[in-house]
Design an enzyme around this catalytic site. Structure first.
Site, PDB file in Angstrom:
ATOM      1  N   LYS A 273       0.703  -1.143   0.136  1.00  0.00           N
ATOM      2  CA  LYS A 273       0.200  -0.169  -0.076  1.00  0.00           C
ATOM      3  C   LYS A 273       0.782   1.508   0.452  1.00  0.00           C
ATOM      4  O   LYS A 273       1.621   1.510   0.853  1.00  0.00           O
ATOM      5  CB  LYS A 273      -0.415   0.005   1.284  1.00  0.00           C
ATOM      6  CG  LYS A 273      -1.844   1.433   1.668  1.00  0.00           C
ATOM      7  CD  LYS A 273      -2.944   1.094   2.976  1.00  0.00           C
ATOM      8  CE  LYS A 273      -3.379   2.364   3.478  1.00  0.00           C
ATOM      9  NZ  LYS A 273      -4.299   3.266   4.254  1.00  0.00           N
ATOM     10  N   ASP A 278      -2.758  10.526   3.229  1.00  0.00           N
ATOM     11  CA  ASP A 278      -3.943   9.459   3.443  1.00  0.00           C
ATOM     12  C   ASP A 278      -4.966  11.208   4.638  1.00  0.00           C
ATOM     13  O   ASP A 278      -4.899  10.782   5.545  1.00  0.00           O
ATOM     14  CB  ASP A 278      -4.067   8.956   4.622  1.00  0.00           C
ATOM     15  CG  ASP A 278      -5.359   7.951   4.332  1.00  0.00           C
ATOM     16  OD1 ASP A 278      -6.164   8.699   3.584  1.00  0.00           O
ATOM     17  OD2 ASP A 278      -5.330   7.179   5.129  1.00  0.00           O
ATOM     18  N   LYS A 285      -9.883  13.129   8.279  1.00  0.00           N
ATOM     19  CA  LYS A 285      -9.536  12.663   8.761  1.00  0.00           C
ATOM     20  C   LYS A 285      -9.309  14.051   9.907  1.00  0.00           C
ATOM     21  O   LYS A 285     -10.029  15.283   9.557  1.00  0.00           O
ATOM     22  CB  LYS A 285      -8.011  11.811   9.113  1.00  0.00           C
ATOM     23  CG  LYS A 285      -8.073  10.821   8.226  1.00  0.00           C
ATOM     24  CD  LYS A 285      -6.783  10.380   8.643  1.00  0.00           C
ATOM     25  CE  LYS A 285      -6.495   8.768   7.036  1.00  0.00           C
ATOM     26  NZ  LYS A 285      -7.651   7.888   8.110  1.00  0.00           N
ATOM     27  N   ASP A 297       1.718   6.117   5.240  1.00  0.00           N
ATOM     28  CA  ASP A 297       0.160   5.467   5.031  1.00  0.00           C
ATOM     29  C   ASP A 297       0.832   5.175   3.631  1.00  0.00           C
ATOM     30  O   ASP A 297       0.207   4.236   2.818  1.00  0.00           O
ATOM     31  CB  ASP A 297      -0.903   5.947   4.530  1.00  0.00           C
ATOM     32  CG  ASP A 297      -1.973   4.858   5.075  1.00  0.00           C
ATOM     33  OD1 ASP A 297      -1.712   4.486   5.376  1.00  0.00           O
ATOM     34  OD2 ASP A 297      -2.819   5.835   4.340  1.00  0.00           O
ATOM     35  N   ASP A 356     -12.131   7.292   3.420  1.00  0.00           N
ATOM     36  CA  ASP A 356     -11.080   7.134   4.057  1.00  0.00           C
ATOM     37  C   ASP A 356     -11.040   5.427   4.577  1.00  0.00           C
ATOM     38  O   ASP A 356      -9.870   5.086   4.558  1.00  0.00           O
ATOM     39  CB  ASP A 356     -11.099   7.597   5.364  1.00  0.00           C
ATOM     40  CG  ASP A 356      -9.658   7.360   6.335  1.00  0.00           C
ATOM     41  OD1 ASP A 356      -9.004   7.517   5.643  1.00  0.00           O
ATOM     42  OD2 ASP A 356     -10.123   7.793   7.686  1.00  0.00           O
ATOM     43  N   GLU A 358      -9.568   3.967   1.805  1.00  0.00           N
ATOM     44  CA  GLU A 358      -8.820   4.241   0.453  1.00  0.00           C
ATOM     45  C   GLU A 358      -7.810   3.068   0.449  1.00  0.00           C
ATOM     46  O   GLU A 358      -7.944   2.588  -1.163  1.00  0.00           O
ATOM     47  CB  GLU A 358      -8.201   5.447  -0.283  1.00  0.00           C
ATOM     48  CG  GLU A 358      -6.248   5.460   0.724  1.00  0.00           C
ATOM     49  CD  GLU A 358      -6.644   5.553   2.486  1.00  0.00           C
ATOM     50  OE1 GLU A 358      -7.802   5.545   3.074  1.00  0.00           O
ATOM     51  OE2 GLU A 358      -5.550   5.033   2.914  1.00  0.00           O
ATOM     52  N   ARG A 360      -7.581  -0.305   0.700  1.00  0.00           N
ATOM     53  CA  ARG A 360      -8.440  -1.316   0.355  1.00  0.00           C
ATOM     54  C   ARG A 360      -8.283  -1.544  -1.631  1.00  0.00           C
ATOM     55  O   ARG A 360      -8.847  -2.501  -2.162  1.00  0.00           O
ATOM     56  CB  ARG A 360      -9.729  -1.704   0.881  1.00  0.00           C
ATOM     57  CG  ARG A 360     -10.385  -1.165   0.813  1.00  0.00           C
ATOM     58  CD  ARG A 360     -11.231  -1.333   2.151  1.00  0.00           C
ATOM     59  NE  ARG A 360     -11.220  -0.781   3.210  1.00  0.00           N
ATOM     60  CZ  ARG A 360     -11.933  -1.385   5.048  1.00  0.00           C
ATOM     61  NH1 ARG A 360     -12.903  -1.610   4.141  1.00  0.00           N
ATOM     62  NH2 ARG A 360     -11.177  -1.030   5.284  1.00  0.00           N
TER      63      ARG A 360
HETATM   64  N1  BES Z   1      -3.913   4.814   6.683  1.00  0.00           N
HETATM   65  C1  BES Z   1      -5.517   4.068   7.772  1.00  0.00           C
HETATM   66  C2  BES Z   1      -5.282   3.471   8.459  1.00  0.00           C
HETATM   67  C3  BES Z   1      -4.197   3.591   9.811  1.00  0.00           C
HETATM   68  C4  BES Z   1      -5.397   4.898  11.112  1.00  0.00           C
HETATM   69  C5  BES Z   1      -3.273   3.529   9.715  1.00  0.00           C
HETATM   70  C6  BES Z   1      -3.627   4.617  11.406  1.00  0.00           C
HETATM   71  C7  BES Z   1      -2.078   3.615  10.304  1.00  0.00           C
HETATM   72  C8  BES Z   1      -3.151   4.461  11.886  1.00  0.00           C
HETATM   73  C9  BES Z   1      -6.651   3.710   6.170  1.00  0.00           C
HETATM   74  O1  BES Z   1      -6.633   4.626   5.117  1.00  0.00           O
HETATM   75  C10 BES Z   1      -7.616   4.445   7.342  1.00  0.00           C
HETATM   76  O2  BES Z   1      -8.180   5.366   7.222  1.00  0.00           O
HETATM   77  N2  BES Z   1      -8.361   3.199   7.774  1.00  0.00           N
HETATM   78  C11 BES Z   1      -9.733   3.270   8.365  1.00  0.00           C
HETATM   79  C12 BES Z   1     -11.462   2.620   8.075  1.00  0.00           C
HETATM   80  C13 BES Z   1     -12.216   2.834   8.197  1.00  0.00           C
HETATM   81  C14 BES Z   1     -12.888   4.158   7.056  1.00  0.00           C
HETATM   82  C15 BES Z   1     -12.945   1.499   7.334  1.00  0.00           C
HETATM   83  C16 BES Z   1     -10.267   2.601   9.782  1.00  0.00           C
HETATM   84  O3  BES Z   1      -8.781   1.969   9.892  1.00  0.00           O
HETATM   85  O4  BES Z   1     -10.419   4.126  10.883  1.00  0.00           O
HETATM   86 ZN    ZN Z   2      -4.882   4.782   4.401  1.00  0.00          ZN
HETATM   87 MN    MN Z   3      -8.084   6.487   4.953  1.00  0.00          MN
END
Ligand code: BES
Ligand code: ZN
Ligand code: MN
Length: 508
Positions: A273, A278, A285, A297, A356, A358, A360
């Site tokens: 990834k 992000d 966020k 990220d 968010d 993204e 996947r």
């Molecule tokens: N890059 C983030 C995940 C992340 C969170 C990485 C904290 C490192 C530290 C990812 O893209 C994300 O935002 N995931 C969301 C998914 C949700 C919207 C289903 C999350 O984990 O909140």
């Molecule tokens: Zn992310």
């Molecule tokens: Mn995200």
């Protein structure tokens, strides 16, 4: 007359790679005269090394009980400063503990420029600890504990100054220790490179820049490379890549790297990834401490690129194909909206319920492309979910997969490198329904619970029948303070696991 402002020639975003860990490593029979500090392994029981010149009682009186990672600096009027390094009970010593001990020694030695130790040789005296593996771990511990991202600091006077590191070895172990030390240098430099990439500010490391660096790495390390731009991705039907990128001023890049040994034994694919930043997109966020680290990220892509850079040096027997899926995730007037539907490379349609989620979306395209190469297995690595961090905390990577044999290979690699993983269940039968969409094949988020699992179920829809394992490194991508061989900031986690996985890869 108006005063003139003198121009500065610095380009806006200079090269801030720290060319990390440029340390000369040697193996000798005796402590080199030029060493500034000599680390002596001390076990919790048995004889204290004579060279230390201190009795067990004297050590104890100074609060040193040889607990793992404990150090005691013993100044002397001439010769190197001696550092007693605790390794705990000799019967419990393993490779991870030696790596930790080497890191503790390095931190205790401060800014000294020539370190030496007998730690790797100690490994050879202990049951079940292989001298080469011990030497590799010790070199990794030293180099990774020395790591700092100094590319943007004007004053580096507080940073470590290590120039030379010497392992002392008995004659019988010298060959194995030399071999292990060389491997440790390669793996630690790779992990340092991955840290550099993740620590780099997002304006410095765009998708374009990462692709350029990948080109350079490919040239230097015997990899084939192909880079795809936005228009090509559109033609290729990579709806995830194009969709996530569509609000961004910076174009996306898909980087494909191939390592092909002479007569390959197996074919492994890796997908990383590469979200360069992000923001969350329209599902933006909150401006908190986590938003602040979203430049990291792309840690998955960094780990894959760094691992690929080592394969020729380490004579990896398997063919390895890697995909770095790189773009940032931004909000703007052209952003994907909730309710939009993207068509992925394998034809699957995905309804966006949260921009968010993204990672996947870009991984869906990367995994689909990997499957088309018909590899024997696919591993992906991603800072994918806050849920993985919530479940396993900041030190443990979540692993999920479709094939227990391959997941076991990942677990073995993770154990050898002390990058711990814990398997979560891929409960497709129970939880796939959480991804149901009214208008498309799937939506891109599940419900409020089991987020690391639903994200993995989403990914599993893109791997076909190829044995697959997924590493969610959202937790261990960074540390908030120096901790053994991990230095504050990006950890480069997964780099050494992927190297170990590739170089030991077995097909079923
Ligand atoms: N890059 C983030 C995940 C992340 C969170 C990485 C904290 C490192 C530290 C990812 O893209 C994300 O935002 N995931 C969301 C998914 C949700 C919207 C289903 C999350 O984990 O909140
Ligand atoms: Zn992310
Ligand atoms: Mn995200």
């Amino acid at each position: 007359m108006t005063s003139e402002i003198e121009p500065r020639t610095r380009v806006p975003y200079p090269d801030t790679l720290t060319t990390p860990l440029d340390v000369e490593i040697a193996v000798t029979r005796t402590t080199p005269r030029t060493a500034d500090a000599f680390g002596l392994a001390v076990a919790a029981e048995g004889a204290v090394p004579r060279q230390l010149g201190l009795s067990r009682a004297a050590l104890e009186a100074n609060g040193f009980s040889a607990k793992p990672g404990q150090t005691l600096v013993v100044p002397r009027s001439d010769g190197p400063t001696l550092v007693a390094v605790g390794i705990g009970s000799a019967t419990d010593v393993d490779v991870s503990r030696l790596r930790d001990a080497a890191a503790a020694f390095t931190r205790a030695a401060g800014r000294r420029s020539h370190l030496a130790t007998n730690l790797a040789d100690v490994g050879s005296d202990l049951d079940g600890v292989d001298a080469a593996a011990a030497a590799q771990a010790v070199v990794e511990g030293v180099l990774l504990a020395t790591y700092r991202y100094v590319g943007l600091k004007n004053d580096t006077s507080g940073s470590p100054k290590l120039e030379q590191f010497t392992l002392t070895a008995a004659a019988a172990q010298e060959k194995a220790i030399t071999r292990g030390a060389a491997r440790g240098r390669v793996t630690a430099r790779a992990a340092g490179f991955a840290r550099d990439l993740a620590n780099m500010p997002p304006a410095y490391l765009t998708a374009r820049r990462l692709a350029d660096l990948a080109r350079q790495i490919a040239g230097e390390h015997g990899l084939d490379i192909e880079v795809y731009d936005r228009d090509q991705l559109e033609v290729m039907g990579c709806g995830g890549m194009v969709g996530v990128n569509q609000a961004s001023v910076e174009p996306p890049r898909l980087v494909k790297l191939t390592y092909t040994p002479r007569s390959p034994k197996g074919h492994l694919a890796m997908v990383g990834k590469g979200i360069m930043y992000d923001s969350g997109g329209l599902s933006i966020k909150p401006s908190d401490a986590f938003h602040q680290v979203m430049k990291m990220d792309m840690s998955g892509a960094a780990a894959v690129l760094a691992a690929m850079s080592t394969l020729r040096d380490l004579k990896c027997a398997a063919k390895v194909t890697a995909y770095l899926v790189c773009t940032d995730n931004m909000p703007s007037g052209s952003a994907i909206k909730l309710g939009d539907v993207l068509t992925m490379r394998n034809g699957t349609t995905v309804e966006i319920h949260n921009t968010d989620a993204e990672g996947r979306l870009v991984l869906a395209d990367g995994l689909s492309l990997a499957v088309e190469q018909a590899p024997d297995a696919i591993v992906d690595i991603a800072t994918l979910t806050g849920a993985a961090l919530a479940a396993l905390g900041p030190e443990i990577t979540a692993v999920l997969g479709t094939d227990d044999g391959f997941v076991d290979q990942v677990k073995d690699a993770a154990a050898a490198t002390d990058e711990p993983v814990w398997q979560l269940p891929l409960e497709t039968k129970r939880y796939k329904k959480l991804l149901d969409s009214v208008v498309a094949d799937m939506r891109n988020i599940g419900g409020p619970y089991a987020g690391a699992i639903t994200a993995s179920i989403f990914l599993s829809q893109f791997v076909g029948d190829v044995p697959w394992a997924h590493l969610d490194i959202a937790g261990p991508m960074k540390v908030d303070g120096d901790d053994g061989w991990k230095s504050k900031g990006a950890t480069g986690v997964g780099t050494r696991t992927l190297i170990e996985l590739a170089t030991n890869f077995r097909t079923a």
